[in-house]
Design a protein around this motif. Structure first.
Motif, PDB file in Angstrom:
ATOM      1  N   ILE A  72       0.873  -1.166   0.000  1.00 48.88           N
ATOM      2  CA  ILE A  72       0.000   0.000   0.000  1.00 48.88           C
ATOM      3  C   ILE A  72       0.916   1.223   0.000  1.00 48.88           C
ATOM      4  O   ILE A  72       1.691   1.423   0.936  1.00 48.88           O
ATOM      5  CB  ILE A  72      -0.920   0.029   1.238  1.00 48.88           C
ATOM      6  CG1 ILE A  72      -1.821  -1.207   1.287  1.00 48.88           C
ATOM      7  CG2 ILE A  72      -1.755   1.322   1.242  1.00 48.88           C
ATOM      8  CD1 ILE A  72      -2.621  -1.346   2.579  1.00 48.88           C
ATOM      9  N   LEU A  73       0.841   2.032  -1.056  1.00 50.89           N
ATOM     10  CA  LEU A  73       1.662   3.238  -1.117  1.00 50.89           C
ATOM     11  C   LEU A  73       0.948   4.423  -0.466  1.00 50.89           C
ATOM     12  O   LEU A  73       1.529   5.123   0.349  1.00 50.89           O
ATOM     13  CB  LEU A  73       2.023   3.580  -2.562  1.00 50.89           C
ATOM     14  CG  LEU A  73       2.812   2.546  -3.345  1.00 50.89           C
ATOM     15  CD1 LEU A  73       3.208   3.105  -4.701  1.00 50.89           C
ATOM     16  CD2 LEU A  73       4.024   2.076  -2.580  1.00 50.89           C
ATOM     17  N   THR A  74      -0.300   4.642  -0.873  1.00 51.05           N
ATOM     18  CA  THR A  74      -1.108   5.710  -0.276  1.00 51.05           C
ATOM     19  C   THR A  74      -2.533   5.198  -0.092  1.00 51.05           C
ATOM     20  O   THR A  74      -2.975   4.278  -0.791  1.00 51.05           O
ATOM     21  CB  THR A  74      -1.142   6.982  -1.152  1.00 51.05           C
ATOM     22  OG1 THR A  74      -1.763   6.681  -2.404  1.00 51.05           O
ATOM     23  CG2 THR A  74       0.253   7.544  -1.374  1.00 51.05           C
ATOM     24  N   TYR A  75      -3.237   5.818   0.844  1.00 50.14           N
ATOM     25  CA  TYR A  75      -4.640   5.515   1.107  1.00 50.14           C
ATOM     26  C   TYR A  75      -5.305   6.864   1.342  1.00 50.14           C
ATOM     27  O   TYR A  75      -5.146   7.451   2.421  1.00 50.14           O
ATOM     28  CB  TYR A  75      -4.756   4.616   2.340  1.00 50.14           C
ATOM     29  CG  TYR A  75      -6.154   4.098   2.613  1.00 50.14           C
ATOM     30  CD1 TYR A  75      -6.475   2.774   2.372  1.00 50.14           C
ATOM     31  CD2 TYR A  75      -7.144   4.927   3.117  1.00 50.14           C
ATOM     32  CE1 TYR A  75      -7.743   2.280   2.630  1.00 50.14           C
ATOM     33  CE2 TYR A  75      -8.419   4.450   3.370  1.00 50.14           C
ATOM     34  CZ  TYR A  75      -8.711   3.131   3.120  1.00 50.14           C
ATOM     35  OH  TYR A  75      -9.972   2.649   3.373  1.00 50.14           O
ATOM     36  N   GLU A  76      -5.991   7.357   0.287  1.00 44.70           N
ATOM     37  CA  GLU A  76      -6.535   8.716   0.319  1.00 44.70           C
ATOM     38  C   GLU A  76      -5.445   9.659   0.818  1.00 44.70           C
ATOM     39  O   GLU A  76      -4.323   9.579   0.359  1.00 44.70           O
ATOM     40  CB  GLU A  76      -7.789   8.771   1.194  1.00 44.70           C
ATOM     41  CG  GLU A  76      -8.971   7.995   0.642  1.00 44.70           C
ATOM     42  CD  GLU A  76      -9.721   8.692  -0.483  1.00 44.70           C
ATOM     43  OE1 GLU A  76      -9.684   9.932  -0.588  1.00 44.70           O
ATOM     44  OE2 GLU A  76     -10.359   7.977  -1.274  1.00 44.70           O
ATOM     45  N   ASN A  77      -5.757  10.499   1.773  1.00 39.52           N
ATOM     46  CA  ASN A  77      -4.761  11.411   2.355  1.00 39.52           C
ATOM     47  C   ASN A  77      -4.414  11.014   3.781  1.00 39.52           C
ATOM     48  O   ASN A  77      -3.928  11.830   4.556  1.00 39.52           O
ATOM     49  CB  ASN A  77      -5.268  12.852   2.320  1.00 39.52           C
ATOM     50  CG  ASN A  77      -5.380  13.364   0.900  1.00 39.52           C
ATOM     51  OD1 ASN A  77      -4.504  13.097   0.080  1.00 39.52           O
ATOM     52  ND2 ASN A  77      -6.442  14.062   0.599  1.00 39.52           N
ATOM     53  N   ILE A  78      -4.674   9.765   4.121  1.00 37.21           N
ATOM     54  CA  ILE A  78      -4.459   9.279   5.483  1.00 37.21           C
ATOM     55  C   ILE A  78      -2.974   9.015   5.732  1.00 37.21           C
ATOM     56  O   ILE A  78      -2.269   8.524   4.864  1.00 37.21           O
ATOM     57  CB  ILE A  78      -5.285   7.991   5.717  1.00 37.21           C
ATOM     58  CG1 ILE A  78      -6.773   8.320   5.682  1.00 37.21           C
ATOM     59  CG2 ILE A  78      -4.901   7.314   7.018  1.00 37.21           C
ATOM     60  CD1 ILE A  78      -7.665   7.102   5.783  1.00 37.21           C
TER      61      ILE A  78
END
Length: 135
Positions: free
Chosen positions: A97-103
């Motif tokens: 997982i690189l990004t998850y929304e802006n979390i």
């Protein structure tokens, strides 16, 4: 629904088939695939005396919260043939997982954004999916 940026990597076995199988499993269990990068061959990171990797970036839309998504992805890796080796070692499949929304998350098991984003060229290229208005 959250937009999540993943990276798939493989350097053992039939690498293209490993990616295809991972994409199918992600779409079925983790979230709907919205977009992918092109497959790219990359040098190994960390431990360099091993086969080159094939990598692909994947933008998905997922209903799963980050920790559950991580658990799903780890189960998929195992189902697809991943077995324990050593840090930065060779592997049949790796799904990060690189990004998850802006979390932002920083736990023992999960760090979002992925700490390798600034170090690895392929991760930087994958981020272009988000810069092109996809996220």
């Amino acid at each position: 629904m959250a937009k999540v940026l993943l990276c798939i990597g493989t350097n053992l076995g039939n690498r293209k088939n490993n990616i295809e199988r991972a994409l199918n499993a992600i779409d079925k269990y983790a979230g709907r695939i919205l977009k992918t990068t092109e497959i790219m061959e990359t040098k190994p990171f960390g431990i360099t005396r091993q086969p080159y990797f094939l990598n692909i970036g994947v933008l998905i839309e997922s209903k799963h919260p980050p920790s559950l998504l991580l658990n799903i992805l780890k189960r998929l890796e195992k189902k697809l043939g991943r077995y324990p080796t050593y840090r930065w070692g060779p592997r049949v499949i790796d799904i990060d997982i690189l990004t998850y929304e802006n979390i932002r998350i920083e736990t023992e098991k999960l760090r979002i954004p992925h700490p390798g984003i600034k170090e690895r060229n392929f991760f930087k290229k994958t981020l272009e999916l988000t810069r092109k208005g996809a996220l």
